[in-house]
Design an enzyme around this catalytic site. Sequence first.
Site, PDB file in Angstrom:
ATOM      1  CB  SER A 172      -0.784   0.556   1.582  1.00  0.00           C
ATOM      2  OG  SER A 172       0.045   0.636   2.628  1.00  0.00           O
ATOM      3  CG  ASP A 173       1.943   5.797  -1.167  1.00  0.00           C
ATOM      4  OD1 ASP A 173       2.240   5.761  -0.196  1.00  0.00           O
ATOM      5  OD2 ASP A 173       1.169   6.774  -2.140  1.00  0.00           O
ATOM      6  CB  ALA A 174       2.959   6.245   3.642  1.00  0.00           C
TER       7      ALA A 174
END
Length: 746
Positions: free
Chosen positions: A273-275
Amino acid sequence: MTHETTGTSRVDGLLAQLSVAEKVGQLVQYFYFQLPEQPDAEASPETDPAQSTTVEAALSRGAAGSLLFVTKPEVVNRLQRRAVEGSPHGIPALFGFDVIHGLRTIFPVPLALAASWDADVIEAAQAVAAREARAVGIHWAFAPMVDIARDPRWGRMIEGAGEDPYLGSVVAAAQVRGFQGDHLGAEGRIIAGPKHYAAYGAALGGRDYDEVDVSDSEFWNVYLPPFAAAVAAGAGNIMSAYMDLNGVPATGNHWLLTDVLRDELGFTGFVVSDANAVKDLETHHFAADPADAAVRAIHAGLDLEMAVADAAYAHLLEAVQDGRVPVELLDRSVRRVLAAKEALGLFENPFVDEAEAARVLGLPEHRETARSAAEASAVLLRNEGGLLPLSVPDVSRIAVIGGLAASARDTLGPWVFDYDLAETVTILDGIRALVGEAAQVDFAPGAATPQRLFPSMFDMFGDGTRIDDDVDRAAERARAVQLAAGADVAIVVLGENQDMIGEAASRSSLDLPGDQLEVLQAVVATGTPTVLVLMNGRPLDLQWADANVPAILDVWYPGTRGGEAVARLLFGEAEPRGRLPFTWPRDVGQVPIHHATTRGHHPQTQHARYWNAEFSPLYPFGYGLGYATFAYGEVRVSADSIPREGTVQVSVDVTNTSDRDGTETVQLYLHQRSGTSSRPLRQLKAFQKVGIPAGATRTVVLEVGPEQRRYWSSATRGTVLDATTFDVWVGPDATAEKGASFTVTG
Ligand code: BGC
């Protein structure tokens, strides 16, 4: 489909031994911050010293399979020892990082590399970045960013390859090859993680992180192709995007992460996932709470959660226990993560050689690669009267104006963390070194460096200092004008500071920030021949400059050896050969703008578009000048008619009409006259960079086959290959005039 990664005996053996909690741990990635001392920094997870303590504890109990943001080899080794020794199964951690355009050796920003239109240059740059990263213990780059960007208000345009899906695909594949080599686990290489899947670049209003609503046709024909190319090139990882895609967050989007990515594109690696994007599923009002977010993300096809703290995926333990997540689903993701660790040889060699890391980071050949990449990326936008290249006997007094000319930090651009400012060559340094004693070089910033109205979140990494915050504007401008008046040439370096572009750096204007335009106008008014050198990662409003400044060279943020490259370009030791990877608007009111639009009612009627301004761009897609000039012959097609699956060869003779050797970027644009869908007026479908000696002619042959003609149609909701007549143009940019046509029968 099962989307199973084939397990090796080691991976299968580990899966049989791991507890559910240990499996969940393998699916969590934490930031580990090593920030510069900032006593006054506001408390946040990123500046909290306890954050690293918490992460170390998680690592020790096998609750973190991966970390990001560690760049020091001794820290990697220390943390890796905890992971290997802390886990009863000895599973090493996977270290990821934003290796966007270099680690220690900083290359031109990605948009600049794309402007080289040169896959070899791009691959070589990312191979150096991979080598330096691997040497310090980084196993995986959160790169390339392959998001198509057509709205320059969006700051992250700088991280991508611009507006075009074909150029974007070539650049994406070259970057993946550079990072990974010919297979996952190749020596001195790292995993490539194309991002942000998918269509993040279409953020509403150019506002970072905002929702994305794209049509199916745009999704398949524009935003997806660079991801498809990256997957086809073997990318081992994909990062899911932050935003809602057509109403469903990308990170919880089963259609996107599974139906399209796995079933259509055949991706077999792991998805991160992105952050904090898993927790964001709750922020988006999609998931009810972090536990629901975790359950829905893993069901959608998200393997590894990137978290700052308190991973939502920790809830997977209870979700497996209460049956919301079958253990087979957990195993599938764990298998993918373990397979990546195994492919990289981490079970055999989890540690790095710290002395070797220091040696690799210092390699002079890496700086040379950075210099030549900077030379290959610069785009010459104007050169009236052949002002460039400059030559030293003709110019013996040079005025260099603009704070950016002397700012090492800005020369590097955004998205770098492990740089060395002391070795960075600014434009001023580069010019001084090149001319030596033969010319007098004087410098004046000309104005106070403009600032963001709202600070950048990246300031916490120590990037917020400006070199001339305290100058007296009026006095500085007067000094600059005086210098220019007494010089043979004025080189004015303007643009955006590096913190004005990149993540969380969207902008509602494309003007030159601050009073830079007034400085330029005052310098030009002295009558001294003026060269504008631009530092930017988005098009800026150059209407005045285009009408009044004889030479404009766009050097983007050129990197560690950028100033040397710029000096060599200005003085003709190198040839500007970059081309615009986007359509350059006249002003912000024209955006979004790109070259591949379809034809509408009143196609060329000016008053029907804007009654107050031209609707054509300032510079077309693909545009750029060199010091040589070229003439194109007639375009020839190998056949007037071909079957549906057939291919035509399109040839053109290109002559270097100057007395300098040069490089031309020969571009082929295709148009389909009728079909299942309306098709764009022009689409880039092939290009070739060709070096042509002075006076010589080269025949360039480009191909148009079924791959170039196939597209996704919303009429049939699938790909089509129409039998109809096609126009093809070959030339130096998207306005290429010479063309031919052929018919596809079927
Ligand atoms: C960005 C990603 C980046 C990640 C880790 C996020 O805010 O969107 O591109 O890889 O941070 O630094």
